[in-house]
Design a protein around this motif. Structure first.
Motif, PDB file in Angstrom:
ATOM      1  N   THR A  82       0.874  -1.174   0.000  1.00 25.95           N
ATOM      2  CA  THR A  82       0.000   0.000   0.000  1.00 25.95           C
ATOM      3  C   THR A  82       0.911   1.223   0.000  1.00 25.95           C
ATOM      4  O   THR A  82       1.739   1.372   0.900  1.00 25.95           O
ATOM      5  CB  THR A  82      -0.913   0.007   1.235  1.00 25.95           C
TER       6      THR A  82
ATOM      7  N   LYS B 203       1.782   5.432  -0.539  1.00 26.74           N
ATOM      8  CA  LYS B 203       1.432   6.850  -0.551  1.00 26.74           C
ATOM      9  C   LYS B 203       2.749   7.595  -0.561  1.00 26.74           C
ATOM     10  O   LYS B 203       3.371   7.813   0.483  1.00 26.74           O
ATOM     11  CB  LYS B 203       0.592   7.224   0.667  1.00 26.74           C
TER      12      LYS B 203
ATOM     13  N   ASP C  72      -2.921   4.563  -1.884  1.00 29.58           N
ATOM     14  CA  ASP C  72      -3.742   4.961  -0.734  1.00 29.58           C
ATOM     15  C   ASP C  72      -4.389   6.334  -0.942  1.00 29.58           C
ATOM     16  O   ASP C  72      -5.448   6.615  -0.389  1.00 29.58           O
ATOM     17  CB  ASP C  72      -2.873   4.974   0.532  1.00 29.58           C
ATOM     18  N   ASP C  73      -3.742   7.170  -1.731  1.00 33.56           N
ATOM     19  CA  ASP C  73      -4.288   8.498  -2.032  1.00 33.56           C
ATOM     20  C   ASP C  73      -4.132   8.690  -3.536  1.00 33.56           C
ATOM     21  O   ASP C  73      -3.274   9.441  -3.996  1.00 33.56           O
ATOM     22  CB  ASP C  73      -3.523   9.568  -1.238  1.00 33.56           C
TER      23      ASP C  73
ATOM     24  N   LYS D 298      -7.151   3.967  10.229  1.00 32.15           N
ATOM     25  CA  LYS D 298      -5.711   3.798  10.418  1.00 32.15           C
ATOM     26  C   LYS D 298      -5.076   3.184   9.176  1.00 32.15           C
ATOM     27  O   LYS D 298      -5.587   2.201   8.625  1.00 32.15           O
ATOM     28  CB  LYS D 298      -5.426   2.927  11.639  1.00 32.15           C
ATOM     29  N   HIS D 299      -3.952   3.758   8.775  1.00 32.80           N
ATOM     30  CA  HIS D 299      -3.313   3.250   7.564  1.00 32.80           C
ATOM     31  C   HIS D 299      -2.814   1.817   7.740  1.00 32.80           C
ATOM     32  O   HIS D 299      -2.765   1.048   6.784  1.00 32.80           O
ATOM     33  CB  HIS D 299      -2.183   4.181   7.107  1.00 32.80           C
ATOM     34  N   GLN D 300      -2.473   1.431   8.973  1.00 35.23           N
ATOM     35  CA  GLN D 300      -2.017   0.051   9.202  1.00 35.23           C
ATOM     36  C   GLN D 300      -3.129  -0.952   8.853  1.00 35.23           C
ATOM     37  O   GLN D 300      -2.868  -2.004   8.276  1.00 35.23           O
ATOM     38  CB  GLN D 300      -1.577  -0.137  10.657  1.00 35.23           C
TER      39      GLN D 300
ATOM     40  N   ARG E 150      -5.599  -0.388   6.733  1.00 36.74           N
ATOM     41  CA  ARG E 150      -5.778  -0.370   5.277  1.00 36.74           C
ATOM     42  C   ARG E 150      -4.718  -1.243   4.606  1.00 36.74           C
ATOM     43  O   ARG E 150      -5.014  -1.969   3.645  1.00 36.74           O
ATOM     44  CB  ARG E 150      -5.714   1.072   4.747  1.00 36.74           C
ATOM     45  N   GLN E 151      -3.477  -1.185   5.115  1.00 34.50           N
ATOM     46  CA  GLN E 151      -2.417  -2.041   4.566  1.00 34.50           C
ATOM     47  C   GLN E 151      -2.804  -3.516   4.664  1.00 34.50           C
ATOM     48  O   GLN E 151      -2.641  -4.288   3.709  1.00 34.50           O
ATOM     49  CB  GLN E 151      -1.107  -1.797   5.319  1.00 34.50           C
TER      50      GLN E 151
ATOM     51  N   ASP F 161       6.651  -2.336   2.575  1.00 36.29           N
ATOM     52  CA  ASP F 161       6.310  -0.934   2.342  1.00 36.29           C
ATOM     53  C   ASP F 161       7.167  -0.335   1.237  1.00 36.29           C
ATOM     54  O   ASP F 161       8.213  -0.879   0.864  1.00 36.29           O
ATOM     55  CB  ASP F 161       6.497  -0.117   3.620  1.00 36.29           C
TER      56      ASP F 161
END
Length: 316
Positions: free
Chosen positions: A11, A13, A39-40, A74-76, A78-79, A100
């Motif tokens: 993921t 960004k 992600d964005d 939380k981005h975690q 989403r990952q 990452d």
């Protein structure tokens, strides 16, 4: 098994150039597929990446999240969700690594051969990180130095305090980021729950895990003072330095976690204090490189990312 195939899910960004560097590095190593979740998402970034035949790019926009449960805050989380989404696709690979965009696999021998040598019952293989140091008096032009760490906890802490005299007592191996590492996951695994550093299957964590000692995970966590400062506030609030995380070092005395340590440094010495910390812990000055070398914990690599980017993405 000469046709052992491996791939990556991430993921991302980041600026387009950094994503291209990440993709080119792994394509150069022989990755068969890269599953990139933006992600964005920006249309031009998506189009540029999606044009490459080995990349599978997903824009994590409102339409993507509308197909399933609500977008995690939380981005975690989403990952993890994106990694599982990729895993459930027809990956066309035997092994999938969840890493990452600031992490690069660095195998000493061909990765396919290393993965093929793992026992049949092994479902996950752990990659241990080495953390990048900013260029300093201990590096040549075009070279990046990395600090490694001992697996044994006592040896790790002792070496940390010898290598980093002021701050080593607060840091696991002198690392700012994780020492847990990341995983390669065998694609035949049934319905895994994929976390950042672990995988759970039917209540079992990391079934039949094996190490992959001949591959370092190059973690470009703080490549320069400017790079570190750019991400510092986010990490302090929501990322790897956030308040709820446990201390890196757990001893008989109460050791602060990174959030509290950095907050204390700022409160007493401001930005100059953070800079002094960075210079000791994250910069490849000759005395530090010599100390790491004496501990067997210094790694050096020439990344040459621009050349790899030009090879795989010639129009950029």
């Amino acid at each position: 098994m000469a046709d052992m195939r491996w791939g990556i899910v991430s993921t991302v960004k980041a600026p387009l150039e950094q994503i291209l560097d990440f993709a080119a590095w792994h394509l150069d190593l022989g990755a068969h597929r890269l599953f990139l979740y933006l992600d964005d998402p920006e249309p031009q970034v998506f189009a540029t990446l999606n044009a490459h035949p080995k990349l599978r790019v997903t824009a994590c926009d409102a339409a993507y999240w509308a197909k399933g449960p609500q977008r995690p805050g939380k981005h975690q989380a989403r990952q993890s969700r994106n990694a599982r989404h990729a895993f459930n696709r027809k990956t066309q690979v035997d092994w999938l690594a969840h890493i990452d965009v600031d992490e690069l696999l660095h195998p000493a021998t061909p990765l396919a051969e290393q993965l093929n040598a793992l026992p049949a019952e092994c479902m996950v293989a752990r990659l241990r990180p080495v953390e990048a140091l900013a260029p300093g008096t201990g590096t040549a032009d075009g070279e990046t130095a990395f600090k490694a760490f001992h697996i044994d906890q006592k040896a790790r802490q002792a070496a940390s305090e010898r290598c980093f005299p002021t701050w080593g007592r607060y840091l696991s191996g002198g690392f700012l980021s994780h020492v847990a590492g990341k995983l390669f996951i065998r694609s035949s695994l049934h319905d895994p729950q994929i976390k950042i550093h672990n995988v759970i299957v039917d209540g079992v964590q990391n079934p039949a895990e094996q190490p992959l000692p001949d591959t370092d995970l190059l973690h470009l966590h703080a490549q320069s003072w400017e790079d570190w400062q750019r991400t510092y506030r986010f990490r302090l609030k929501r990322g790897s330095y956030r308040a709820e995380l446990k201390p890196q070092v757990r001893t008989g005395t109460q050791t602060p976690n990174l959030h509290d340590l950095f907050t204390q440094i700022e409160a007493t010495a401001g930005t100059a204090g953070l800079r002094a910390f960075y210079d000791e812990v994250c910069t490849a000055n000759a005395p530090l490189c010599q100390r790491l070398q004496s501990e067997g914990l210094l790694r050096r690599a020439r990344l040459d990312l621009a050349t790899k980017r030009a090879r795989h993405f010639p129009s950029h």
